[in-house]
Scaffold this motif. Structure first.
Motif, PDB file in Angstrom:
ATOM      1  N   MET A 114       0.836  -1.175   0.000  1.00 23.24           N
ATOM      2  CA  MET A 114       0.000   0.000   0.000  1.00 23.24           C
ATOM      3  C   MET A 114       0.886   1.246   0.000  1.00 23.24           C
ATOM      4  SD  MET A 114      -3.140   0.919   2.522  1.00 23.24           S
ATOM      5  CE  MET A 114      -2.430   1.645   3.967  1.00 23.24           C
ATOM      6  N   ALA A 115       0.629   2.181  -0.877  1.00 22.02           N
ATOM      7  CA  ALA A 115       1.413   3.401  -0.985  1.00 22.02           C
ATOM      8  C   ALA A 115       1.101   4.338   0.181  1.00 22.02           C
ATOM      9  CB  ALA A 115       1.115   4.096  -2.305  1.00 22.02           C
ATOM     10  N   VAL A 116       2.117   5.015   0.665  1.00 23.59           N
ATOM     11  CA  VAL A 116       1.960   5.968   1.756  1.00 23.59           C
ATOM     12  C   VAL A 116       1.616   7.321   1.158  1.00 23.59           C
ATOM     13  CG1 VAL A 116       3.160   7.163   3.623  1.00 23.59           C
ATOM     14  CG2 VAL A 116       3.586   4.741   3.224  1.00 23.59           C
ATOM     15  N   LYS A 117       0.519   7.934   1.635  1.00 21.20           N
ATOM     16  CA  LYS A 117       0.161   9.279   1.196  1.00 21.20           C
ATOM     17  C   LYS A 117       1.178  10.261   1.770  1.00 21.20           C
ATOM     18  CE  LYS A 117      -3.879   9.870   2.970  1.00 21.20           C
ATOM     19  NZ  LYS A 117      -5.207  10.365   3.332  1.00 21.20           N
ATOM     20  N   THR A 118       1.640  11.173   0.925  1.00 22.16           N
ATOM     21  CA  THR A 118       2.595  12.180   1.362  1.00 22.16           C
ATOM     22  C   THR A 118       1.933  13.543   1.339  1.00 22.16           C
ATOM     23  OG1 THR A 118       4.456  10.889   0.539  1.00 22.16           O
ATOM     24  CG2 THR A 118       4.845  13.232   0.926  1.00 22.16           C
ATOM     25  N   LEU A 119       2.006  14.237   2.456  1.00 20.60           N
ATOM     26  CA  LEU A 119       1.440  15.572   2.586  1.00 20.60           C
ATOM     27  C   LEU A 119       2.419  16.585   2.028  1.00 20.60           C
ATOM     28  CD1 LEU A 119      -0.778  17.408   3.841  1.00 20.60           C
ATOM     29  CD2 LEU A 119       0.579  17.373   5.947  1.00 20.60           C
ATOM     30  N   THR A 120       1.960  17.405   1.108  1.00 21.73           N
ATOM     31  CA  THR A 120       2.754  18.508   0.569  1.00 21.73           C
ATOM     32  C   THR A 120       1.825  19.693   0.368  1.00 21.73           C
ATOM     33  OG1 THR A 120       2.382  17.841  -1.723  1.00 21.73           O
ATOM     34  CG2 THR A 120       4.370  16.999  -0.653  1.00 21.73           C
ATOM     35  N   ALA A 121       2.377  20.871   0.285  1.00 20.35           N
ATOM     36  CA  ALA A 121       1.593  22.071   0.003  1.00 20.35           C
ATOM     37  C   ALA A 121       2.523  23.119  -0.577  1.00 20.35           C
ATOM     38  CB  ALA A 121       0.916  22.599   1.263  1.00 20.35           C
ATOM     39  N   ASN A 122       1.974  23.959  -1.418  1.00 18.60           N
ATOM     40  CA  ASN A 122       2.732  25.058  -1.992  1.00 18.60           C
ATOM     41  C   ASN A 122       2.508  26.270  -1.098  1.00 18.60           C
ATOM     42  OD1 ASN A 122       4.115  26.835  -3.543  1.00 18.60           O
ATOM     43  ND2 ASN A 122       2.657  26.867  -5.228  1.00 18.60           N
ATOM     44  N   LEU A 123       3.459  26.578  -0.242  1.00 18.61           N
ATOM     45  CA  LEU A 123       3.333  27.688   0.689  1.00 18.61           C
ATOM     46  C   LEU A 123       4.188  28.855   0.228  1.00 18.61           C
ATOM     47  CD1 LEU A 123       3.614  25.721   4.048  1.00 18.61           C
ATOM     48  CD2 LEU A 123       1.542  26.547   2.942  1.00 18.61           C
ATOM     49  N   ALA A 124       3.550  29.944  -0.114  1.00 15.08           N
ATOM     50  CA  ALA A 124       4.287  31.127  -0.547  1.00 15.08           C
ATOM     51  C   ALA A 124       4.740  31.968   0.643  1.00 15.08           C
ATOM     52  CB  ALA A 124       3.416  31.965  -1.478  1.00 15.08           C
ATOM     53  N   MET A 125       4.036  31.905   1.754  1.00 10.31           N
ATOM     54  CA  MET A 125       4.331  32.650   2.972  1.00 10.31           C
ATOM     55  C   MET A 125       4.677  34.112   2.708  1.00 10.31           C
ATOM     56  SD  MET A 125       6.244  29.989   5.429  1.00 10.31           S
ATOM     57  CE  MET A 125       6.855  28.726   4.348  1.00 10.31           C
ATOM     58  N   PRO A 126       3.772  34.857   2.103  1.00 13.87           N
ATOM     59  CA  PRO A 126       4.087  36.239   1.759  1.00 13.87           C
ATOM     60  C   PRO A 126       4.127  37.191   2.947  1.00 13.87           C
ATOM     61  CG  PRO A 126       1.815  35.766   1.262  1.00 13.87           C
ATOM     62  CD  PRO A 126       2.440  34.479   1.714  1.00 13.87           C
ATOM     63  N   ASP A 127       3.470  36.879   4.036  1.00 13.95           N
ATOM     64  CA  ASP A 127       3.378  37.785   5.176  1.00 13.95           C
ATOM     65  C   ASP A 127       4.335  37.343   6.277  1.00 13.95           C
ATOM     66  OD1 ASP A 127       2.730  39.347   7.341  1.00 13.95           O
ATOM     67  OD2 ASP A 127       0.569  39.064   7.148  1.00 13.95           O
ATOM     68  N   PRO A 128       5.421  38.082   6.518  1.00 15.62           N
ATOM     69  CA  PRO A 128       6.394  37.666   7.533  1.00 15.62           C
ATOM     70  C   PRO A 128       5.849  37.719   8.962  1.00 15.62           C
ATOM     71  CG  PRO A 128       6.937  39.834   6.695  1.00 15.62           C
ATOM     72  CD  PRO A 128       5.794  39.317   5.857  1.00 15.62           C
ATOM     73  N   ASN A 129       4.703  38.362   9.164  1.00 12.45           N
ATOM     74  CA  ASN A 129       4.110  38.480  10.494  1.00 12.45           C
ATOM     75  C   ASN A 129       3.026  37.441  10.751  1.00 12.45           C
ATOM     76  OD1 ASN A 129       5.650  40.814  11.190  1.00 12.45           O
ATOM     77  ND2 ASN A 129       4.348  41.943   9.784  1.00 12.45           N
ATOM     78  N   ARG A 130       2.889  36.482   9.858  1.00  9.17           N
ATOM     79  CA  ARG A 130       1.826  35.487   9.972  1.00  9.17           C
ATOM     80  C   ARG A 130       2.423  34.086  10.090  1.00  9.17           C
ATOM     81  NH1 ARG A 130      -2.156  33.351   5.438  1.00  9.17           N
ATOM     82  NH2 ARG A 130      -3.381  32.017   6.768  1.00  9.17           N
ATOM     83  N   GLU A 131       1.756  33.246  10.899  1.00 11.25           N
ATOM     84  CA  GLU A 131       2.119  31.845  10.996  1.00 11.25           C
ATOM     85  C   GLU A 131       1.145  31.048  10.127  1.00 11.25           C
ATOM     86  OE1 GLU A 131       3.537  29.428  14.698  1.00 11.25           O
ATOM     87  OE2 GLU A 131       1.357  29.630  14.791  1.00 11.25           O
ATOM     88  N   TYR A 132       1.655  30.069   9.400  1.00 15.80           N
ATOM     89  CA  TYR A 132       0.837  29.241   8.515  1.00 15.80           C
ATOM     90  C   TYR A 132       0.710  27.850   9.124  1.00 15.80           C
ATOM     91  CZ  TYR A 132       1.450  33.023   5.263  1.00 15.80           C
ATOM     92  OH  TYR A 132       1.430  34.255   4.693  1.00 15.80           O
ATOM     93  N   TYR A 133      -0.497  27.291   9.079  1.00 15.01           N
ATOM     94  CA  TYR A 133      -0.794  26.015   9.721  1.00 15.01           C
ATOM     95  C   TYR A 133      -1.272  25.014   8.677  1.00 15.01           C
ATOM     96  CZ  TYR A 133      -3.399  22.616  12.535  1.00 15.01           C
ATOM     97  OH  TYR A 133      -3.879  21.472  13.102  1.00 15.01           O
ATOM     98  N   VAL A 134      -0.760  23.772   8.781  1.00 16.54           N
ATOM     99  CA  VAL A 134      -1.201  22.684   7.914  1.00 16.54           C
ATOM    100  C   VAL A 134      -1.483  21.474   8.797  1.00 16.54           C
ATOM    101  CG1 VAL A 134      -0.572  21.125   6.027  1.00 16.54           C
ATOM    102  CG2 VAL A 134       0.165  23.516   5.961  1.00 16.54           C
ATOM    103  N   ASN A 135      -2.675  20.881   8.640  1.00 24.81           N
ATOM    104  CA  ASN A 135      -3.060  19.691   9.385  1.00 24.81           C
ATOM    105  C   ASN A 135      -3.044  18.506   8.429  1.00 24.81           C
ATOM    106  OD1 ASN A 135      -4.404  17.607  10.753  1.00 24.81           O
ATOM    107  ND2 ASN A 135      -5.709  19.032  11.842  1.00 24.81           N
ATOM    108  N   GLY A 136      -2.336  17.469   8.811  1.00 21.15           N
ATOM    109  CA  GLY A 136      -2.211  16.287   7.960  1.00 21.15           C
ATOM    110  C   GLY A 136      -2.695  15.028   8.644  1.00 21.15           C
ATOM    111  N   ARG A 137      -3.925  15.035   9.138  1.00 18.12           N
ATOM    112  CA  ARG A 137      -4.468  13.831   9.773  1.00 18.12           C
ATOM    113  C   ARG A 137      -4.617  12.743   8.719  1.00 18.12           C
ATOM    114  NH1 ARG A 137      -9.298  13.487  14.180  1.00 18.12           N
ATOM    115  NH2 ARG A 137      -9.416  11.224  14.300  1.00 18.12           N
ATOM    116  N   GLY A 138      -4.154  11.531   9.040  1.00 16.63           N
ATOM    117  CA  GLY A 138      -4.224  10.417   8.108  1.00 16.63           C
ATOM    118  C   GLY A 138      -3.006  10.291   7.203  1.00 16.63           C
ATOM    119  N   TYR A 139      -2.003  11.135   7.402  1.00 19.26           N
ATOM    120  CA  TYR A 139      -0.762  11.068   6.617  1.00 19.26           C
ATOM    121  C   TYR A 139       0.366  10.503   7.466  1.00 19.26           C
ATOM    122  CZ  TYR A 139      -2.799  13.969   2.968  1.00 19.26           C
ATOM    123  OH  TYR A 139      -3.579  14.444   1.958  1.00 19.26           O
TER     124      TYR A 139
END
Length: 120
Positions: free
Chosen positions: A1-26
């Motif tokens: 069975m292949a393992v799902k891999t979590l990826t995302a294209n994060l540009a992070m344009p705002d240096p004052n902001r934190e970015y959150y990614v949830n990968g339940r099931g990965y």
């Protein structure tokens, strides 16, 4: 069975902001490379249920092929395991994360990752 891999294209344009990614099931995640340094806070988790006096459960976080932390429990009805890891990726670097978990006498109810990204 292949393992799902979590990826995302994060540009992070705002240096004052934190970015959150949830990968339940990965069980795997791949980040970068980025055109700037990035701070990554990672939480790997696994929940095991239905144990008892002879139950055991474990969770291991692997970062770029190397062990980055481990949590264990035994003799439980419910085991909430987590491993925290913090890293800074330099410009152009990549990061690969993996979860290894197992149990005896219990059932893995769910597992996954949480990631928080900021500019470093």
């Amino acid at each position: 069975m292949a393992v799902k891999t979590l990826t995302a294209n994060l540009a992070m344009p705002d240096p004052n902001r934190e970015y959150y990614v949830n990968g339940r099931g990965y069980r795997a995640a791949q980040w970068g490379p980025y055109a700037f340094p990035v701070r990554i806070r990672t939480r790997a988790y696994a929940v095991h249920t239905g144990g008892g006096d002879s139950s055991k459960a474990s969770l291991k976080l692997v970062y770029n092929g190397q062990p980055a932390g481990e949590a264990k429990d035994q003799r439980f009805g419910r085991a909430d395991l987590q491993v925290l890891q913090h890293t800074v990726l330099d410009k152009g670097q990549t990061a690969a994360f993996a979860i290894e978990s197992g149990n005896s006498g219990a059932t893995e109810a769910y597992y996954g990752f949480e990631f928080w990204f900021t500019l470093a």
